[in-house]
Write a protein that holds these residues in place. Structure first.
Motif, short mmCIF file in Angstrom:
data_model
loop_
_atom_site.label_atom_id
_atom_site.label_comp_id
_atom_site.label_asym_id
_atom_site.label_seq_id
_atom_site.Cartn_x
_atom_site.Cartn_y
_atom_site.Cartn_z
N ALA A 325 -20.15 23.11 5.34
CA ALA A 325 -19.61 23.96 3.38
C ALA A 325 -18.34 24.66 4.20
O ALA A 325 -17.17 24.71 2.83
N VAL A 326 -17.85 25.32 4.86
CA VAL A 326 -16.69 26.20 5.49
C VAL A 326 -15.20 24.97 5.27
O VAL A 326 -14.54 24.42 5.02
N ALA A 327 -15.92 23.67 5.37
CA ALA A 327 -14.68 22.52 5.79
C ALA A 327 -14.30 21.96 4.46
O ALA A 327 -12.92 21.95 4.47
N ALA A 328 -15.49 22.29 3.62
CA ALA A 328 -15.39 21.60 2.23
C ALA A 328 -14.70 22.93 1.33
O ALA A 328 -13.93 22.27 0.45
N ALA A 329 -15.16 24.05 1.65
CA ALA A 329 -14.46 25.13 0.90
C ALA A 329 -13.26 25.57 1.66
O ALA A 329 -12.34 26.14 0.12
N ILE A 330 -12.11 25.12 2.01
CA ILE A 330 -11.12 25.51 2.23
C ILE A 330 -9.89 25.01 1.33
O ILE A 330 -9.99 23.17 1.43
N PRO A 359 -2.94 7.69 8.10
CA PRO A 359 -3.05 7.97 7.00
C PRO A 359 -4.27 7.76 5.95
O PRO A 359 -3.87 8.78 4.59
N THR A 360 -4.35 6.15 6.00
CA THR A 360 -5.76 5.93 4.67
C THR A 360 -6.99 6.95 5.17
O THR A 360 -8.34 6.56 4.87
N PHE A 361 -6.76 7.26 5.90
CA PHE A 361 -8.08 7.96 6.65
C PHE A 361 -8.44 9.09 5.89
O PHE A 361 -7.34 10.44 6.12
N GLU A 362 -9.10 9.56 5.18
CA GLU A 362 -9.33 11.10 4.48
C GLU A 362 -9.91 11.76 5.33
O GLU A 362 -9.80 12.60 4.94
N GLY A 363 -11.12 11.95 5.92
CA GLY A 363 -11.55 13.30 6.57
C GLY A 363 -12.43 14.27 5.59
O GLY A 363 -13.34 13.33 4.67
N GLN A 364 -11.69 15.21 6.01
CA GLN A 364 -12.58 16.40 5.29
C GLN A 364 -11.37 16.41 4.11
O GLN A 364 -9.90 15.79 4.19
N ARG A 365 -12.61 16.90 2.83
CA ARG A 365 -11.04 17.30 2.30
C ARG A 365 -12.11 18.35 1.01
O ARG A 365 -13.05 18.83 0.86
N HIS A 366 -11.37 18.98 0.43
CA HIS A 366 -11.75 20.33 -0.33
C HIS A 366 -13.02 19.79 -1.28
O HIS A 366 -12.55 19.12 -2.60
N ASP A 367 -13.62 20.14 -1.70
CA ASP A 367 -14.81 19.81 -2.74
C ASP A 367 -15.59 20.93 -2.94
O ASP A 367 -16.44 21.44 -2.14
N TYR A 368 -15.21 22.15 -3.71
CA TYR A 368 -16.35 23.32 -3.87
C TYR A 368 -17.54 23.00 -4.09
O TYR A 368 -18.75 23.90 -3.78
N THR A 369 -18.00 22.37 -4.84
CA THR A 369 -19.10 22.11 -5.37
C THR A 369 -19.91 21.59 -4.47
O THR A 369 -21.17 21.50 -4.20
N ALA A 370 -19.76 20.18 -2.98
CA ALA A 370 -20.15 19.97 -2.02
C ALA A 370 -20.69 20.92 -1.29
O ALA A 370 -20.95 21.20 -0.32
#
Length: 570
Positions: A325-330, A359-370
């Protein structure tokens, strides 16, 4: 949801103002820079002078075998020579060694040392010194956060955990010949050996680590008694017996610690500091935009990762869904807006200039709903419309006020409040932050960063998240994270000599980290250096933060003349 979006829009708009207010001159003030101070125009390097540097931070250790930080490494690099090192182009080269051989399928590295190399105390560097220094650095009584980097040496476990008197993997084969023998091939052994950890130390250091020892090695500069005033300053002077003829050119290098950024800039313009390594965002923008400073400034590579470290053994972060949740909230773009000249959003472990970065590796991303969904799965659902539930207690968050983290913490505080996590900001000194966060069970959350020690992805994967990096004191794995599958992948990557296969293994390890989120990766950083024209021979080093071993001074004016020159060109 509308109220959350409105708050975020307001935050985005405010950050541009905050960046100027926090890091620069008063808003609306186009403050001019002083002109660069002139060089005398000498054709050849000449000896003499003291190079003055400063930092907003402090150092706690100058022993290559002890706990390290990015600032201390600058001085340790000058005090201690390695068996191998990186040259100005980032190539691995012999240093104290004259040459080396690799045998037994990558399991044996044999080094032939240069003869006649003198330590700061005048004693010659021999193979016995290499073995003694390695055993001193890796002994279990030494608070060495990098010890696990050398666990492939034969006899490492017996020496570090079972009381063996000596380390079998370091063998003296003659007065000037020493070999390092590994249980298994390690693709990163030579790059690791270029780190400061195993660099030979004077015999006065003894066989075991002690805090009271006056650092003494074979580097281009030496430390004299009384020249390290803890919390205030450090001065190192030329080692007249340095093995590279004619070097160093400088008489001395002197650091002043705990100096605020605005004070550093003013002293730099006055000529009291010669090289500016830390600046506010506003000042960095001014130097970049001023054509007079263009040839005297340089942007370095992205070699640092920063993120929000969560102690996986303390609630609520012992719950993986809370960490997700923290990783997605930032919102990482908000972080980077604070210092766009030095920060780039980062969603994975490896910074952009480190081998293995994809650079093609997405990793973590901002997603408030998630992020809200992860909180629900964790058992702490949060209703953004009414502000109900979430984690019921404030979470202590340690930070220091002498860095950008004092401001990223405020952004983090707002982002996490929107998913039902309340963090309580607690300011501590830089040494205290390093010490407290290195102990298990001491703090649940803190900002953490890691800079390049050697040019290999293992530099990041091993010390930050491997089980072997855990320690009761001085742990570099500050999330206290352990995952068997991750450890297996990283170990396989050590053995793999095929670069493509090795990259694939690290990618899988990166996927585990991004999913289980012991850190919420936030941004990478690069250095921006400015130096006065009379600082000759300087350029950013691809590995070491500040390397001035070949710098020389060519001042055209001194003292009062220098100050008058500044004001006349104002």
């Amino acid at each position: 949801m509308r109220s959350i979006r409105t708050a975020r829009d307001g935050l985005t708009a405010a950050l541009a103002l905050a960046s100027a207010a926090f890091f620069g001159a008063p808003l609306g003030c186009d403050e001019a820079l002083f002109a660069p101070l002139p060089s005398a125009g000498a054709d050849a390097p000449r000896r003499g002078g003291t190079l003055h540097l400063a930092s907003a931070y402090d150092i706690r250790n100058l022993d290559p075998a002890g706990p390290a930080d990015g600032l201390a490494v600058q001085a340790v690099q000058l005090l201690f020579a390695g068996i191998v090192d990186y040259d100005e182009e980032g190539r691995l080269v012999a240093d104290l060694a004259d040459h080396w051989e690799v045998e037994d399928g990558g399991r044996t590295y044999r080094f032939v040392l240069r003869q006649g190399v003198r330590m700061h105390d005048g004693q010659e560097v021999t193979a016995d010194d290499v073995k003694r220094s390695a055993e001193r650095a890796l002994h279990p009584s030494t608070p060495n956060p990098s010890a696990s980097s050398y666990e492939d040496l034969l006899g490492f476990a017996a020496f570090t955990t079972k009381g063996a008197e000596h380390l079998d993997g370091v063998v003296v084969e003659g007065p000037y010949v020493v070999s390092f023998r590994l249980a298994e091939p390690d693709a990163a052994f030579l790059p690791r050996l270029a780190m400061q950890t195993l660099r030979p130390v004077c015999r006065s250091a003894g066989d075991r680590y002690v805090d009271t020892w006056l650092p003494c090695g074979a580097g281009p500069f030496k430390l004299e008694s009384g020249d390290w005033q803890r919390g205030t300053s450090l001065r190192v002077v030329r080692h007249e017996g340095y093995f590279r003829p004619g070097l160093p050119y400088l008489d001395a290098v002197e650091w002043t610690f705990n100096m605020q950024l605005f004070a550093q800039r003013f002293r730099f313009e006055d000529g009291e500091l010669d090289l500016l390594h830390e600046q506010t965002q506003a000042d960095a923008a001014r130097f970049l935009a001023d054509p007079r400073w263009k040839s005297h400034s340089a942007v370095g590579a992205d070699t640092e990762v920063w993120g929000e470290s969560m102690n996986t053994r303390m609630p609520p972060f012992d719950n993986v869904e809370v960490r997700r949740a923290v990783a997605a909230a930032i919102d990482r773009e908000h972080y980077a807006m604070l210092k766009p000249a030095n920060m780039t959003p980062l969603t994975q472990l490896l910074p952009r200039s480190v081998p293995g970065y994809d650079p093609t590796f997405e990793g973590q991303r901002h997603d408030y709903t998630a992020a809200l969904e992860h909180m629900r799965k964790a058992g702490f659902p949060y209703d953004p419309a009414h502000g109900g539930h979430g984690w019921p207690k404030p979470i202590p968050y340690l930070l220091t006020d002498n860095s950008v983290t004092a401001y990223t913490a405020q952004i983090l505080q707002q982002d996490l409040a929107h998913i039902g996590l309340s963090i309580e900001l607690r300011l501590v000194s830089w040494p205290a932050l390093l010490a407290i966060t290195s102990r298990p069970g001491a703090v649940a959350m803190s900002p953490q960063g890691w800079g390049l020690d050697y040019l290999d992805p293992s530099n990041f994967f091993d010390p930050l998240f491997s089980t072997s990096a855990l320690a009761a004191e001085s742990s570099t794995n500050k999330a206290f994270y352990s995952n068997r599958n991750y450890d297996v992948l990283v170990t396989r990557a050590h053995r793999e000599l095929n670069p493509a296969l090795r990259d694939a293994l690290y990618r899988q390890a990166n996927e585990i980290l991004c999913d289980e989120a012991p850190w919420a990766f936030a941004y990478g950083t690069h250095r921006f250096d400015v130096h006065q024209p009379y600082v000759r021979g300087y350029k950013p080093h691809p590995v070491w933060q500040v390397d001035v071993s070949r710098v020389w001074l060519d001042r055209a004016t001194t003292g009062l003349q220098q100050r008058l020159s500044i004001w006349r060109t104002r």
